[in-house]
Design a protein around this motif. Sequence first.
Motif, PDB file in Angstrom:
ATOM      1  N   GLU A 179       0.836  -1.209   0.000  1.00  0.00           N
ATOM      2  CA  GLU A 179       0.000   0.000   0.000  1.00  0.00           C
ATOM      3  C   GLU A 179       0.865   1.249   0.000  1.00  0.00           C
ATOM      4  OE1 GLU A 179      -3.090  -1.891  -0.751  1.00  0.00           O
ATOM      5  OE2 GLU A 179      -3.540   0.160  -0.160  1.00  0.00           O
ATOM      6  N   LEU A 180       1.919   1.234   0.796  1.00  0.00           N
ATOM      7  CA  LEU A 180       2.806   2.404   0.874  1.00  0.00           C
ATOM      8  C   LEU A 180       3.525   2.623  -0.459  1.00  0.00           C
ATOM      9  CD1 LEU A 180       4.209   1.842   4.455  1.00  0.00           C
ATOM     10  CD2 LEU A 180       2.858   3.807   3.723  1.00  0.00           C
ATOM     11  N   ALA A 181       3.924   1.534  -1.104  1.00  0.00           N
ATOM     12  CA  ALA A 181       4.589   1.659  -2.399  1.00  0.00           C
ATOM     13  C   ALA A 181       3.619   2.258  -3.413  1.00  0.00           C
ATOM     14  CB  ALA A 181       5.083   0.296  -2.864  1.00  0.00           C
ATOM     15  N   ARG A 182       2.382   1.817  -3.356  1.00  0.00           N
ATOM     16  CA  ARG A 182       1.351   2.341  -4.258  1.00  0.00           C
ATOM     17  C   ARG A 182       1.159   3.848  -4.036  1.00  0.00           C
ATOM     18  NH1 ARG A 182      -2.075  -2.048  -3.444  1.00  0.00           N
ATOM     19  NH2 ARG A 182      -0.755  -3.242  -4.824  1.00  0.00           N
ATOM     20  N   LEU A 183       1.334   4.271  -2.771  1.00  0.00           N
ATOM     21  CA  LEU A 183       1.202   5.697  -2.450  1.00  0.00           C
ATOM     22  C   LEU A 183       2.469   6.475  -2.803  1.00  0.00           C
ATOM     23  CD1 LEU A 183      -0.581   5.257   0.993  1.00  0.00           C
ATOM     24  CD2 LEU A 183      -1.587   6.366  -1.002  1.00  0.00           C
ATOM     25  N   GLY A 184       3.491   5.766  -3.283  1.00  0.00           N
ATOM     26  CA  GLY A 184       4.679   6.459  -3.771  1.00  0.00           C
ATOM     27  C   GLY A 184       5.860   6.491  -2.828  1.00  0.00           C
ATOM     28  N   TYR A 185       5.782   5.757  -1.708  1.00  0.00           N
ATOM     29  CA  TYR A 185       6.878   5.797  -0.727  1.00  0.00           C
ATOM     30  C   TYR A 185       7.955   4.755  -1.029  1.00  0.00           C
ATOM     31  CZ  TYR A 185       3.886   8.696   2.200  1.00  0.00           C
ATOM     32  OH  TYR A 185       3.109   9.713   2.672  1.00  0.00           O
ATOM     33  N   PRO A 186       9.216   5.103  -0.803  1.00  0.00           N
ATOM     34  CA  PRO A 186      10.252   4.077  -0.824  1.00  0.00           C
ATOM     35  C   PRO A 186      10.157   3.248   0.468  1.00  0.00           C
ATOM     36  CG  PRO A 186      11.221   6.280  -0.553  1.00  0.00           C
ATOM     37  CD  PRO A 186       9.741   6.448  -0.551  1.00  0.00           C
ATOM     38  N   VAL A 187       9.999   1.943   0.298  1.00  0.00           N
ATOM     39  CA  VAL A 187       9.757   1.079   1.461  1.00  0.00           C
ATOM     40  C   VAL A 187      10.824  -0.016   1.555  1.00  0.00           C
ATOM     41  CG1 VAL A 187       8.080  -0.433   2.614  1.00  0.00           C
ATOM     42  CG2 VAL A 187       7.268   1.416   1.150  1.00  0.00           C
ATOM     43  N   THR A 188      11.313  -0.260   2.761  1.00  0.00           N
ATOM     44  CA  THR A 188      12.206  -1.389   3.018  1.00  0.00           C
ATOM     45  C   THR A 188      11.541  -2.314   4.030  1.00  0.00           C
ATOM     46  OG1 THR A 188      14.074   0.099   2.775  1.00  0.00           O
ATOM     47  CG2 THR A 188      14.542  -2.077   3.699  1.00  0.00           C
ATOM     48  N   ILE A 189      11.456  -3.589   3.675  1.00  0.00           N
ATOM     49  CA  ILE A 189      10.950  -4.582   4.639  1.00  0.00           C
ATOM     50  C   ILE A 189      12.154  -5.276   5.256  1.00  0.00           C
ATOM     51  CG2 ILE A 189       9.566  -6.659   4.996  1.00  0.00           C
ATOM     52  CD1 ILE A 189       7.948  -6.023   2.563  1.00  0.00           C
ATOM     53  N   TYR A 190      12.214  -5.322   6.576  1.00  0.00           N
ATOM     54  CA  TYR A 190      13.262  -6.062   7.280  1.00  0.00           C
ATOM     55  C   TYR A 190      12.697  -7.383   7.781  1.00  0.00           C
ATOM     56  CZ  TYR A 190      16.204  -1.940   7.114  1.00  0.00           C
ATOM     57  OH  TYR A 190      16.971  -0.901   6.667  1.00  0.00           O
ATOM     58  N   GLU A 191      13.347  -8.471   7.393  1.00  0.00           N
ATOM     59  CA  GLU A 191      12.901  -9.810   7.783  1.00  0.00           C
ATOM     60  C   GLU A 191      14.019 -10.493   8.581  1.00  0.00           C
ATOM     61  OE1 GLU A 191      10.248 -11.918   7.759  1.00  0.00           O
ATOM     62  OE2 GLU A 191      11.661 -13.349   8.610  1.00  0.00           O
ATOM     63  N   ALA A 192      13.662 -11.119   9.685  1.00  0.00           N
ATOM     64  CA  ALA A 192      14.665 -11.747  10.552  1.00  0.00           C
ATOM     65  C   ALA A 192      15.192 -13.058   9.958  1.00  0.00           C
ATOM     66  CB  ALA A 192      14.078 -12.015  11.929  1.00  0.00           C
ATOM     67  N   LEU A 193      14.315 -13.803   9.274  1.00  0.00           N
ATOM     68  CA  LEU A 193      14.733 -15.093   8.725  1.00  0.00           C
ATOM     69  C   LEU A 193      15.407 -14.888   7.357  1.00  0.00           C
ATOM     70  CD1 LEU A 193      11.600 -17.209   9.676  1.00  0.00           C
ATOM     71  CD2 LEU A 193      13.826 -17.226  10.782  1.00  0.00           C
ATOM     72  N   HIS A 194      15.829 -15.993   6.744  1.00  0.00           N
ATOM     73  CA  HIS A 194      16.544 -15.876   5.476  1.00  0.00           C
ATOM     74  C   HIS A 194      15.619 -15.765   4.271  1.00  0.00           C
ATOM     75  CE1 HIS A 194      16.118 -20.258   6.216  1.00  0.00           C
ATOM     76  NE2 HIS A 194      15.758 -20.239   4.958  1.00  0.00           N
ATOM     77  N   ALA A 195      14.325 -15.910   4.484  1.00  0.00           N
ATOM     78  CA  ALA A 195      13.372 -15.822   3.375  1.00  0.00           C
ATOM     79  C   ALA A 195      12.124 -15.069   3.836  1.00  0.00           C
ATOM     80  CB  ALA A 195      13.000 -17.218   2.893  1.00  0.00           C
ATOM     81  N   PRO A 196      11.534 -14.253   2.962  1.00  0.00           N
ATOM     82  CA  PRO A 196      10.375 -13.464   3.373  1.00  0.00           C
ATOM     83  C   PRO A 196       9.069 -14.255   3.363  1.00  0.00           C
ATOM     84  CG  PRO A 196      10.953 -12.938   1.103  1.00  0.00           C
ATOM     85  CD  PRO A 196      11.970 -13.939   1.590  1.00  0.00           C
ATOM     86  N   GLY A 197       8.079 -13.734   4.080  1.00  0.00           N
ATOM     87  CA  GLY A 197       6.750 -14.343   4.090  1.00  0.00           C
ATOM     88  C   GLY A 197       6.205 -14.583   5.485  1.00  0.00           C
ATOM     89  N   GLY A 198       7.094 -14.625   6.466  1.00  0.00           N
ATOM     90  CA  GLY A 198       6.640 -14.839   7.849  1.00  0.00           C
ATOM     91  C   GLY A 198       5.884 -16.153   7.963  1.00  0.00           C
ATOM     92  N   VAL A 199       4.754 -16.107   8.658  1.00  0.00           N
ATOM     93  CA  VAL A 199       3.984 -17.320   8.921  1.00  0.00           C
ATOM     94  C   VAL A 199       3.499 -17.969   7.622  1.00  0.00           C
ATOM     95  CG1 VAL A 199       1.734 -16.162   9.165  1.00  0.00           C
ATOM     96  CG2 VAL A 199       2.196 -18.284  10.429  1.00  0.00           C
ATOM     97  N   LEU A 200       3.375 -17.165   6.556  1.00  0.00           N
ATOM     98  CA  LEU A 200       2.938 -17.720   5.268  1.00  0.00           C
ATOM     99  C   LEU A 200       3.993 -18.671   4.718  1.00  0.00           C
ATOM    100  CD1 LEU A 200       1.614 -14.408   3.670  1.00  0.00           C
ATOM    101  CD2 LEU A 200       0.274 -16.145   4.861  1.00  0.00           C
ATOM    102  N   ARG A 201       5.258 -18.462   5.139  1.00  0.00           N
ATOM    103  CA  ARG A 201       6.322 -19.343   4.668  1.00  0.00           C
ATOM    104  C   ARG A 201       6.669 -20.438   5.675  1.00  0.00           C
ATOM    105  NH1 ARG A 201       9.283 -19.056   0.206  1.00  0.00           N
ATOM    106  NH2 ARG A 201       8.756 -16.859  -0.027  1.00  0.00           N
TER     107      ARG A 201
END
Lengths: 282, 465
Positions: B157-179
């Motif tokens: 949503e933030l990217a759609r609004l034009g913001y530069p966004v960085t997601i920080y993930e603790a594990l080696h692959a993104p997705g959290g519980v979905l992964r």
Amino acid sequence: MARILETRRLTPVTKYFRIEAPLIAAAARPGQFVMLRVREGGERIPITIADYDRAAGTLTIVVQEVGATTRRVCALEAGEEILDVAGPLGGHIEIPPGGHVCGIGGGFGSAALLCLMRELSARGDRTTAILGARTKELLILADELRPLCRNVEVCTDDGSAGFKGFVTQRLAQLIAGDGPGRPDHVVAIGPMAMMRAVADATREAKVKTLVSMDPLMVDGTGMCGGCRVTVGGKARFACVDGPCFDAHEVDFDVAMRRNKQYVREEKQAFERVACMAARESR
Amino acid sequence: MPVKRAEKTPMPVRDAHERAHDFREVNRGYTVFHAVFEAERCLRCQEPVCVDGCPVQIPIPEFIHAVAIGDMAAAAKILRSANPLPAICGRVCPQESQCEAECSMTKNFDPVGIGHLERYVADWERTQPPAVQAKLTRAEKIAVIGSGPSGLVCAGELARLGYPVTIYEALHAPGGVLRYGIPEFRLPKAVLDWEIGLLKAMGVEIVCNVIIGKTLTLDELFEKHGYSAVFIGTGAGLPQFLGIPGENLNGVMSANEFLTRINLMRAYEFPEADTPVRVGKRVAVIGAGNTAMDAVRTSLRMGAEEAMIVYRRSEKEMGARIEEYHHALEEGVKFHWLTNPLEILGNAEGWATGLKCQRMQLGPKDASGRARPIPIEGSELELPVDNVVLAIGTTPNPLLTRTTSGLLTNQKGCLVADEQTGLTSKSLVFAGGDAVTGAATVILAAGAGKRAAQAMHEALAARVS
């Protein structure tokens, strides 16, 4: 990705790595660990932080070849990269200042004493390191520890260097007043059997002792609970509540049994990597 | 015009005996014929009550109408306008207690298969070239902590609004519980990877192996790394244990450990993949939520001969989606209802061998609004087991809150955040998902991520003017 800047074989089975990890180096404290992964499909393994250089943005780790992944790590050389390095994880070692602190390193556990002894000496604590190994060739990092520590004591089982006997025997002598004298705090890092022996040696003498537990871990961030250690009768997670715990409260029987859960699979994986390496070299 | 048909068009599924031994997806998904056939059942109510049942208020009749006339592109656009993770929610939402519970058809007939249709449209969308419309127009950098459902949606949503966004993930692959949590047979990783690919195409940067609270503190994100606002979507990843004797025996683990070994670390490929998991002949999973169903069905796929659910309440109080329960039954999972574990028994080598339980009966309602289970005296029994997997809930991970000052949490360790905006006790720090609510659903987390993104946009705009 973390680039390897320098490697050094310390013994036939242990290797020293200095890697580029500025964020981790900036945050690291003695006693903490990182999680490593070396290939897609690889496992995550916890490795204790040996040392860090904040200005240079580098991290030092020492890895002993005990399984498939550590063997793969030890095959890496300077210029290559470690796929994943995350940390620093766990809590750092906290010791009240002003006392005599004795760090005990068994085998590759000596590595973790580097940053601990440097930090404690810098703040004015009296520091002693007791390093133990089976024989002279397996002793590591004694020369690196000498400038960081007021006293460095070396023990070998066969007497090929320093004191002939176990670290616990030398520790008992110190507690009795020999050499640098009775420590106020002991920190033991090394094989579980050694840490347990240290705990036994200091229990009666009532010397406060920390041990760095090394249980099986999957994520290292508190998510799986696989690293639970029984401390004072309660289940604690080594990755977030530890990895250092009061040695006199740790249930080593449970810890040692839990660490053997996957021995069969570990052996299978290790042999597989050895086979593949042999095939490649042919 | 709507076509009257009492029954929901069934979801095509793979044969239970075949699927129970592999990790490929159980549901095959509607074909276009199924989808149009089912969409025709929608009554297009004047007041669409189904929308009230949806946590993100998808304009359900509109998208279903578009399906009915075969305009899948329009359906996809409508869906995505309200729910940024339709392919995932179409698979994992508990529709029977949300939109489909409210459906006007439900009084006399089966509800419209809203979830199945959502999945169909989202899967159709994945066969099309991705429609990426995001352009960096804002100067303020935003950090998102955690790449689970709330973080992914907030970042999108933030990217759609034009913001530069960085997601920080603790594990080696993104997705959290979905992964790490939801198995492949229920949510293929390809679906998740597609959503993550879309975010990356929109310019969202994903940085793995960085644990905010450890590698960097939250304050450092503002002070050293120049972020103007932060969203916390760190989930509820800390597993709970029962505290009964024998929990430290070998072969006993949390569902988080069991599922992470398999889903994230791919233990089913051992020794090709390095992480093993030891699954014995008889596996007991304690609990009856979605995680418990995932774990018990996963144990069958890992070769267990007997996989069972042990739950202290009854079928009625079970937290799992009804579809997962039915699939588990079809695959041969055994259910021990009203059975409370008392102790895990082990052998001399310290491996679990049995589960000592007690029968329960239901009493008056407790604080959770469900009937309280009461022990029946003298009803102890022993189930022979090789593994015990605990799926009794998770709580928020304290890694971040322990190292951040001024971030308020409640007694349960959940972040205190405004229900509408997600604003925490710290200025320009927002939060949403399980980290705020405790373990809940993907769609609630997605909704919270979306609302927070809007609130962050407003907060930053207000600051500029």
